[in-house]
Design a protein around this motif. Structure first.
Motif, PDB file in Angstrom:
ATOM      1  N   ALA A 193       0.870  -1.174   0.000  1.00 46.57           N
ATOM      2  CA  ALA A 193       0.000   0.000   0.000  1.00 46.57           C
ATOM      3  C   ALA A 193       0.902   1.217   0.000  1.00 46.57           C
ATOM      4  CB  ALA A 193      -0.902   0.010   1.231  1.00 46.57           C
ATOM      5  N   SER A 194       0.400   2.332  -0.504  1.00 51.04           N
ATOM      6  CA  SER A 194       1.231   3.535  -0.549  1.00 51.04           C
ATOM      7  C   SER A 194       0.392   4.796  -0.433  1.00 51.04           C
ATOM      8  CB  SER A 194       2.046   3.574  -1.843  1.00 51.04           C
ATOM      9  OG  SER A 194       1.186   3.761  -2.944  1.00 51.04           O
ATOM     10  N   ILE A 195       1.068   5.870  -0.093  1.00 47.54           N
ATOM     11  CA  ILE A 195       0.405   7.170  -0.005  1.00 47.54           C
ATOM     12  C   ILE A 195       1.391   8.238  -0.457  1.00 47.54           C
ATOM     13  CG2 ILE A 195       1.042   7.518   2.437  1.00 47.54           C
ATOM     14  CD1 ILE A 195      -1.624   8.957   2.829  1.00 47.54           C
ATOM     15  N   LYS A 196       0.884   9.237  -1.193  1.00 51.03           N
ATOM     16  CA  LYS A 196       1.726  10.377  -1.578  1.00 51.03           C
ATOM     17  C   LYS A 196       1.395  11.550  -0.666  1.00 51.03           C
ATOM     18  CE  LYS A 196       2.505   9.316  -6.415  1.00 51.03           C
ATOM     19  NZ  LYS A 196       2.434   9.770  -7.803  1.00 51.03           N
ATOM     20  N   LYS A 197       2.421  12.274  -0.280  1.00 47.77           N
ATOM     21  CA  LYS A 197       2.176  13.352   0.669  1.00 47.77           C
ATOM     22  C   LYS A 197       3.324  14.349   0.666  1.00 47.77           C
ATOM     23  CE  LYS A 197       0.567  15.059   4.788  1.00 47.77           C
ATOM     24  NZ  LYS A 197      -0.166  16.266   4.433  1.00 47.77           N
ATOM     25  N   ALA A 198       2.991  15.625   0.739  1.00 48.20           N
ATOM     26  CA  ALA A 198       3.990  16.668   0.981  1.00 48.20           C
ATOM     27  C   ALA A 198       3.593  17.341   2.292  1.00 48.20           C
ATOM     28  CB  ALA A 198       3.992  17.676  -0.158  1.00 48.20           C
ATOM     29  N   PHE A 199       4.556  17.730   3.087  1.00 48.05           N
ATOM     30  CA  PHE A 199       4.256  18.383   4.361  1.00 48.05           C
ATOM     31  C   PHE A 199       4.442  19.896   4.244  1.00 48.05           C
ATOM     32  CE2 PHE A 199       5.240  14.027   5.648  1.00 48.05           C
ATOM     33  CZ  PHE A 199       4.153  13.759   6.473  1.00 48.05           C
ATOM     34  N   SER A 200       3.429  20.618   4.672  1.00 50.50           N
ATOM     35  CA  SER A 200       3.425  22.074   4.603  1.00 50.50           C
ATOM     36  C   SER A 200       4.024  22.672   5.877  1.00 50.50           C
ATOM     37  CB  SER A 200       1.990  22.568   4.453  1.00 50.50           C
ATOM     38  OG  SER A 200       1.281  22.310   5.654  1.00 50.50           O
ATOM     39  N   GLU A 215      -5.327  16.152  20.747  1.00 56.97           N
ATOM     40  CA  GLU A 215      -3.994  15.885  20.195  1.00 56.97           C
ATOM     41  C   GLU A 215      -3.997  14.619  19.336  1.00 56.97           C
ATOM     42  OE1 GLU A 215      -0.840  17.916  23.189  1.00 56.97           O
ATOM     43  OE2 GLU A 215      -1.959  16.228  24.026  1.00 56.97           O
ATOM     44  N   LEU A 216      -4.749  13.612  19.750  1.00 60.04           N
ATOM     45  CA  LEU A 216      -4.861  12.395  18.938  1.00 60.04           C
ATOM     46  C   LEU A 216      -5.514  12.720  17.599  1.00 60.04           C
ATOM     47  CD1 LEU A 216      -3.931  10.970  21.459  1.00 60.04           C
ATOM     48  CD2 LEU A 216      -5.662   9.212  21.055  1.00 60.04           C
ATOM     49  N   GLU A 217      -6.495  13.602  17.632  1.00 60.91           N
ATOM     50  CA  GLU A 217      -7.142  13.987  16.372  1.00 60.91           C
ATOM     51  C   GLU A 217      -6.200  14.801  15.486  1.00 60.91           C
ATOM     52  OE1 GLU A 217     -11.156  15.507  17.082  1.00 60.91           O
ATOM     53  OE2 GLU A 217     -11.464  13.654  18.220  1.00 60.91           O
ATOM     54  N   ALA A 218      -5.421  15.682  16.091  1.00 59.86           N
ATOM     55  CA  ALA A 218      -4.452  16.467  15.316  1.00 59.86           C
ATOM     56  C   ALA A 218      -3.419  15.528  14.681  1.00 59.86           C
ATOM     57  CB  ALA A 218      -3.756  17.495  16.212  1.00 59.86           C
ATOM     58  N   PHE A 219      -2.972  14.548  15.440  1.00 59.20           N
ATOM     59  CA  PHE A 219      -1.981  13.614  14.897  1.00 59.20           C
ATOM     60  C   PHE A 219      -2.598  12.733  13.803  1.00 59.20           C
ATOM     61  CE2 PHE A 219       0.522   9.681  14.779  1.00 59.20           C
ATOM     62  CZ  PHE A 219       1.759  10.224  14.476  1.00 59.20           C
ATOM     63  N   ALA A 220      -3.840  12.352  13.987  1.00 64.24           N
ATOM     64  CA  ALA A 220      -4.536  11.544  12.972  1.00 64.24           C
ATOM     65  C   ALA A 220      -4.559  12.293  11.640  1.00 64.24           C
ATOM     66  CB  ALA A 220      -5.947  11.213  13.429  1.00 64.24           C
ATOM     67  N   LYS A 221      -4.805  13.594  11.693  1.00 67.37           N
ATOM     68  CA  LYS A 221      -4.846  14.389  10.459  1.00 67.37           C
ATOM     69  C   LYS A 221      -3.466  14.455   9.802  1.00 67.37           C
ATOM     70  CE  LYS A 221      -8.719  17.314  11.692  1.00 67.37           C
ATOM     71  NZ  LYS A 221      -8.987  18.483  12.525  1.00 67.37           N
ATOM     72  N   GLU A 265       4.480  22.907  11.891  1.00 65.87           N
ATOM     73  CA  GLU A 265       4.202  23.614  13.147  1.00 65.87           C
ATOM     74  C   GLU A 265       3.255  22.824  14.046  1.00 65.87           C
ATOM     75  OE1 GLU A 265       3.367  27.835  12.410  1.00 65.87           O
ATOM     76  OE2 GLU A 265       5.257  27.828  11.300  1.00 65.87           O
ATOM     77  N   ALA A 266       2.264  22.197  13.445  1.00 68.39           N
ATOM     78  CA  ALA A 266       1.328  21.367  14.219  1.00 68.39           C
ATOM     79  C   ALA A 266       2.081  20.192  14.865  1.00 68.39           C
ATOM     80  CB  ALA A 266       0.207  20.844  13.314  1.00 68.39           C
ATOM     81  N   PHE A 267       2.984  19.588  14.104  1.00 71.54           N
ATOM     82  CA  PHE A 267       3.743  18.463  14.648  1.00 71.54           C
ATOM     83  C   PHE A 267       4.716  18.925  15.734  1.00 71.54           C
ATOM     84  CE2 PHE A 267       7.220  15.352  14.741  1.00 71.54           C
ATOM     85  CZ  PHE A 267       6.492  14.215  15.057  1.00 71.54           C
ATOM     86  N   ALA A 268       5.287  20.098  15.552  1.00 70.79           N
ATOM     87  CA  ALA A 268       6.195  20.648  16.568  1.00 70.79           C
ATOM     88  C   ALA A 268       5.463  20.799  17.898  1.00 70.79           C
ATOM     89  CB  ALA A 268       6.755  21.988  16.108  1.00 70.79           C
TER      90      ALA A 268
END
Lengths: 136, 136
Positions: free
Chosen positions: A10-17, B20-26, A22-25
């Protein structure tokens, strides 16, 4: 739905903005400026902002948890090699591919890797997961 | 600032909320309902919602990138064993501890692990990172 068998992929294409970095930080408390600050990116060995490796790795969580094998997946173990940087807004394609299914337990091994838009492997590894829904 | 030497340790305490779980899911596209849905959590082997393993793991990104060794950290490799579930709103403490510093290159190996509020190891592993700022 993909059949759960050795070789299934399975695969997914994705670019991170920038917003996603910032959300991940905020979630990870990883405010390392190499990810968030233009200037710090330029001054790094990569000469530009790079995506958090742990964020790139999260794509495997999505693929394993929702695609292959899918809902109900529980992570047991993961090995990740970060082979090349992923840049801001650079599209990558992440893959999971089943390499082994245990006969005695619903435990599946997958190769997990991602390529950038130039075909370079940016991340490569192995995930071992428990999939209680597996009929054996 | 902690000295970068074998035995040096940094830690962070954190509980993950539903938001936070929802933010990470996105971010990860991991909408596995075992993480997001009360009912699916109850019906799982854990009997309640669990935090995405990749989100728990992200705490090491924060510790390595901002605490020890700190800003400029670049991930080379990581091994993660998911030993026990982390539940919604359950406080865990994540640790990184330097176990080796290469003499020829600014490459550092750390044990990366986390304990839950009962002292049980929930995640255990090893990270190998490049830290260009290391004076050798």
């Amino acid at each position: 739905m993909t059949t759960i068998s050795v070789g299934a992929k399975a695969s997914i294409k994705k670019a991170f903005s920038s917003d996603e970095l910032e959300a991940f930080a905020k979630l990870s408390k990883d405010f390392n400026p190499i990810h968030l600050d233009e200037e710090a990116g330029k001054n790094s060995i990569f000469k530009q902002r790079v995506v958090h490796g742990a964020l790139v790795n999260s794509l495997f969580s999505g693929l394993l948890g929702c695609e292959l094998p899918g809902e109900g997946t529980i992570f047991i173990e993961q090995t990740i090699k970060f082979k090349a940087p992923v840049f801001l807004d650079q599209e990558i394609e992440a893959f999971v591919e089943i390499t082994n299914i245990r006969e005695d337990k619903p435990v599946i091994t997958l190769r997990t890797y991602a390529l950038n838009d130039e075909g370079t492997i940016v991340i490569d590894g192995v995930a071992i997961i428990l999939f209680p829904g597996l009929k054996s």
